[in-house]
Scaffold this motif. Structure first.
Motif, short mmCIF file in Angstrom:
data_model
loop_
_atom_site.label_atom_id
_atom_site.label_comp_id
_atom_site.label_asym_id
_atom_site.label_seq_id
_atom_site.Cartn_x
_atom_site.Cartn_y
_atom_site.Cartn_z
N VAL A 29 0.84 -1.20 0.00
CA VAL A 29 0.00 0.00 0.00
C VAL A 29 0.87 1.25 0.00
N GLU A 30 1.90 1.25 0.83
CA GLU A 30 2.81 2.41 0.87
C GLU A 30 3.50 2.62 -0.47
N ARG A 31 3.93 1.53 -1.06
CA ARG A 31 4.61 1.64 -2.36
C ARG A 31 3.65 2.17 -3.43
N ASN A 32 2.42 1.68 -3.44
CA ASN A 32 1.45 2.10 -4.45
C ASN A 32 1.00 3.55 -4.24
N ILE A 33 0.94 3.98 -2.97
CA ILE A 33 0.63 5.38 -2.69
C ILE A 33 1.71 6.28 -3.27
N ASN A 34 2.96 5.87 -3.10
CA ASN A 34 4.07 6.66 -3.64
C ASN A 34 4.01 6.75 -5.15
N THR A 35 3.58 5.66 -5.80
CA THR A 35 3.46 5.69 -7.26
C THR A 35 2.39 6.69 -7.68
N CYS A 36 1.25 6.68 -7.02
CA CYS A 36 0.17 7.61 -7.35
C CYS A 36 0.59 9.06 -7.08
N SER A 37 1.20 9.28 -5.93
CA SER A 37 1.63 10.63 -5.58
C SER A 37 2.69 11.13 -6.53
N GLY A 38 3.58 10.23 -6.96
CA GLY A 38 4.64 10.61 -7.88
C GLY A 38 4.12 11.08 -9.23
N LEU A 39 2.90 10.66 -9.58
CA LEU A 39 2.29 11.11 -10.84
C LEU A 39 1.45 12.37 -10.66
N GLY A 40 1.41 12.88 -9.43
CA GLY A 40 0.64 14.09 -9.17
C GLY A 40 -0.82 13.83 -8.85
N LEU A 41 -1.21 12.56 -8.68
CA LEU A 41 -2.58 12.23 -8.35
C LEU A 41 -2.83 12.53 -6.87
N SER A 42 -3.87 13.25 -6.57
CA SER A 42 -4.17 13.60 -5.17
C SER A 42 -5.57 13.16 -4.74
N ASN A 43 -6.47 13.00 -5.69
CA ASN A 43 -7.85 12.66 -5.37
C ASN A 43 -8.03 11.14 -5.39
N PHE A 44 -7.37 10.46 -4.44
CA PHE A 44 -7.42 9.00 -4.39
C PHE A 44 -7.38 8.52 -2.95
N ILE A 45 -7.75 7.27 -2.75
CA ILE A 45 -7.68 6.64 -1.44
C ILE A 45 -7.46 5.15 -1.61
N PHE A 46 -6.79 4.53 -0.66
CA PHE A 46 -6.62 3.08 -0.65
C PHE A 46 -7.50 2.52 0.47
N GLU A 47 -8.39 1.62 0.11
CA GLU A 47 -9.21 0.93 1.09
C GLU A 47 -8.71 -0.50 1.23
N VAL A 48 -8.31 -0.86 2.44
CA VAL A 48 -7.85 -2.21 2.74
C VAL A 48 -8.99 -2.93 3.45
N VAL A 49 -9.57 -3.92 2.78
CA VAL A 49 -10.72 -4.66 3.31
C VAL A 49 -10.20 -5.98 3.86
N THR A 50 -10.35 -6.20 5.15
CA THR A 50 -9.70 -7.35 5.78
C THR A 50 -10.63 -8.07 6.76
N ASP A 51 -10.43 -9.38 6.89
CA ASP A 51 -11.18 -10.16 7.87
C ASP A 51 -10.65 -9.95 9.28
N LYS A 52 -9.35 -9.71 9.38
CA LYS A 52 -8.71 -9.45 10.67
C LYS A 52 -8.00 -8.10 10.61
N ALA A 53 -8.14 -7.32 11.67
CA ALA A 53 -7.51 -6.00 11.69
C ALA A 53 -5.99 -6.12 11.54
N ILE A 54 -5.42 -5.29 10.67
CA ILE A 54 -3.97 -5.30 10.50
C ILE A 54 -3.36 -3.98 10.97
N ASN A 55 -4.21 -3.06 11.39
CA ASN A 55 -3.76 -1.81 12.02
C ASN A 55 -2.78 -1.03 11.14
#
Length: 386
Positions: A29-55
């Protein structure tokens, strides 16, 4: 086109996980956020859908959604489809109908080309659903045999997937579960609440259902990266789920035959595959006279299979990165491994149909454990889903 040209709709990158590989998910997720930010994209969000909390550490670009243990859909849908449906519930969904969802697996790595392709697709606005190429030979390779086997998938993406989505605007030969770009309003109308019959290959069931409802599809330029299975056992488990899930989709009464013609040919190929292995031995030993048209068809099918492998290799490997000699060897290796590939696929087919009464959504190895130079154990952040 760059991310700065996208205004208005929010782009939600949605990752579904069981929560058993928290380090993998956090790092990707951190790596993919950096890729999006590096392209100047700001209107985005990552949703992590999980059965167990990963905090996952709180971030403006990250939202963690934990699926309650007691959550039930109206049709008792299970597994990944259940989690995806939970995100679409009114009390959970925070997206508007004009927003977009990009579905990713735990291990999926965005590239600058794929993000640019997604933005172009959204800006074009002519289709509700899109999909692009996934390759499996980028960065470190953990198991060469399964990686070479998956070259055929890359060739199929560049051939069948691209052709069907570009010219027919329909997922004629099924639909993958990652690198899926969906309009939120359209996805909520299609939904993932298909019951048990759509819980094993929820991606295929979703794509054909959306086609049935009249939605349009298109191809997205730019590759995303994933990893091939880490062992032959995991490879067979992965194929087993696909075979069982797509077969359940085909026999479903909720999808008209028109939308299932393409996967009919896939299923017929699986059913006849156990005959292929003995034929590779029997035909040379006991040749029978055969009309030339059959000889031509058999040769043509074998040639197409080799073509998919070679195209997959050419698109997956760069001779400047791995060296010219290794590049040539990799491109020719499918010729030698083809009988082994057919045998492995046949094992998956037999395994799938012998265990059809005990269908389950199996997941396989997600992280590769290594030993550091100082003797401590560590995990590499690569994975794939069965």
């Amino acid at each position: 086109m760059t991310g700065t040209l996208l205004h208005g709709p929010l782009v939600c990158f949605r990752v579904v996980t069981k929560g058993t590989c928290p380090t993998l998910v956090k790092n990707n997720v951190e790596r993919n956020i950096n890729t999006c930010s590096g392209l100047g994209l700001s209107n985005f969000i990552f949703e992590v859908v999980t059965d167990k909390a990963i905090n996952i550490p709180k971030n403006l670009f990250v939202r963690e959604i934990v699926v309650p243990f007691n959550y039930r859909t109206s049709k008792r849908t299970l597994y990944k489809a259940r989690a995806l449906q939970y995100c679409l519930e009114d009390c959970i969904n925070m997206l508007k109908d004009e927003d977009w969802i990009v579905h990713l697996d735990e291990e999926t790595v965005l590239t600058r080309a794929s993000v640019t392709g997604i933005l172009n697709f959204i800006t074009k606005g002519t289709a509700s659903f899109g999909q692009g190429i996934i390759s499996y030979a980028n960065e470190e390779i953990f198991f060469w045999i399964t990686t070479i086997f998956d070259l055929a998938r890359v060739g199929t993406d560049y051939g069948i997937l691209r052709f069907c989505l570009k010219f027919f605007k329909k997922p004629v030969f099924s639909w993958k579960g990652s690198y899926v770009v969906s309009n939120v309003g359209a996805e909520r109308k299609v939904s993932y609440d298909f019951g048990i019959e759509g819980s094993i290959a929820e991606d295929c069931f979703f794509g054909l259902t959306a086609w049935k409802l009249g939605y349009s599809f298109d191809f997205i330029e730019g590759e995303m990266w994933e990893k091939s299975p880490f062992s032959l056992t995991d490879y067979i488990k992965q194929r087993k789920r696909w075979i069982q899930g797509i077969t359940m989709t085909f026999i479903s009464k909720n999808i008209p035959f028109k939308q299932k013609c393409g996967i009919l040919f896939i299923i017929l190929g699986w059913i006849t595959m156990p005959l292929t292995v003995p034929n590779t031995v029997l035909v040379p030993l006991y040749p029978l006279p055969m009309p030339r048209v059959f000889s031509f068809l058999f040769g043509f099918m074998g040639g197409v299979m080799m073509f998919l492998f070679i195209i997959g290799a050419l698109k997956s490997f760069n001779y400047q990165r791995i060296g010219l000699i290794k590049f040539v060897v990799v491109c020719l290796s499918p010729v030698l491994l083809l009988p082994f590939f057919v045998l492995t696929e046949t094992c998956a087919v037999v395994y799938a149909f012998l265990t059809f009464r005990t269908i389950e959504f199996q997941t396989v190895k997600k992280e590769d454990r290594i030993i550091d130079v100082d003797g401590r154990s560590a995990k590499r952040n690569y994975a794939f889903d069965a």
